[in-house]
Write an enzyme that holds these catalytic residues in place. Sequence first.
Site, mmCIF file in Angstrom:
data_model
loop_
_atom_site.group_PDB
_atom_site.id
_atom_site.type_symbol
_atom_site.label_atom_id
_atom_site.label_comp_id
_atom_site.label_asym_id
_atom_site.label_seq_id
_atom_site.Cartn_x
_atom_site.Cartn_y
_atom_site.Cartn_z
ATOM 1 N NE ARG A 275 -3.720 -2.670 0.535
ATOM 2 C CZ ARG A 275 -3.084 -3.926 -0.502
ATOM 3 N NH1 ARG A 275 -1.840 -4.006 -0.904
ATOM 4 N NH2 ARG A 275 -4.144 -5.006 0.178
ATOM 5 C CD GLU B 286 -5.622 0.420 3.212
ATOM 6 O OE1 GLU B 286 -5.873 0.004 1.649
ATOM 7 O OE2 GLU B 286 -5.286 -0.455 3.265
ATOM 8 C CB SER C 63 -9.314 -2.207 4.630
ATOM 9 O OG SER C 63 -9.938 -2.946 4.096
#
Length: 338
Positions: free
Chosen positions: A165, A334, A239
């Site tokens: 990520r 995130e 998420s």
Amino acid sequence: MQIQQNISLRPYNTFRIDAYAKYFAKFTSLSNLEQLFDAPFLQENERPFIIGGGSNILLTLDYNGLVAKNEMHGIEIVKQDQQHVYVRAAAGENWHQFVLYCIENNFAGVENLSLIPGNVGASPMQNIGAYGVEIKDVFYELEAFDINERKVKTFTAKECEFGYRESVFKRKYKGQYIITSVTFKLNKQPVFNTSYGAIQQELDKMQVKELSIAAISQAVINIRQSKLPDPNKIGNAGSFFKNPTIPQQQFEDLKKEFPQIVGYPAKDSVKVAAGWLIEQCGWKGYRKGDAGCHAQQALVLVNYGDAKGSEILALSSEIMQSVEAKFGIMLEREVNVL
């Protein structure tokens, strides 16, 4: 290009946070983008805040400047060989619609990334991934507008420095470039990836006789729809936290105390399921006002109606503190917080 004033950003972020932009514009071309930096009301060295699909941001404040929405569109085949086809997509293209375009044309490689919210331009920025596939696996190059030099630069996969990520655009070059297009290297002959998660189970449930990228895409869509809230119905950004990576020894020590802990090998370390950690701390299904932790997936924070971004942020901080206290693991957001 029209510049509006005092515009609500609620329609432009999937959390449906009602923050306001002092100035707001949409750009559809490189020349539009260049014009933004010449806006007469911008202060010296002030830069527009660029949004795409708004699926990975949490707005906690009104923005006292210019917010610009990327609406650059277009998909084209730039070259091909016996094994691969190279497809360039403008950054403003909807990601899932791009995936469907690839499936329709039998271009393989992105089917496991079906139904991920957001636009194409954000996909390499955070190296999006799901069900055993990441952008770096299908990435060829991207074009990005250099804000300082006012010109377009091409980045290779190596130059993007992809991680979990992560890419150079999230930290090293944060705020320095605006991605305008991404080129993907896709397969003419599919290599099916069905080993991750419940894909094979879903394919069996679907009674798929002949495996195809369309079947895998539909299986992923079914799984995601069963677990994750639809941003069009409940505000969320998917998420909210990354799955933390910890040393193997730390994982073994935790396993002695928590035998059911969920982890996946990652080189010399272990990637721990953040959703499991959060659920064990009792947050799954928690709600305070309109801010909450989703009842089906603890990794997803939600806005049930009129939650403020600051309330979502405060909830995330409480969750992070409780996970660290119980497991000695610090979660990392995130989602980008503004």
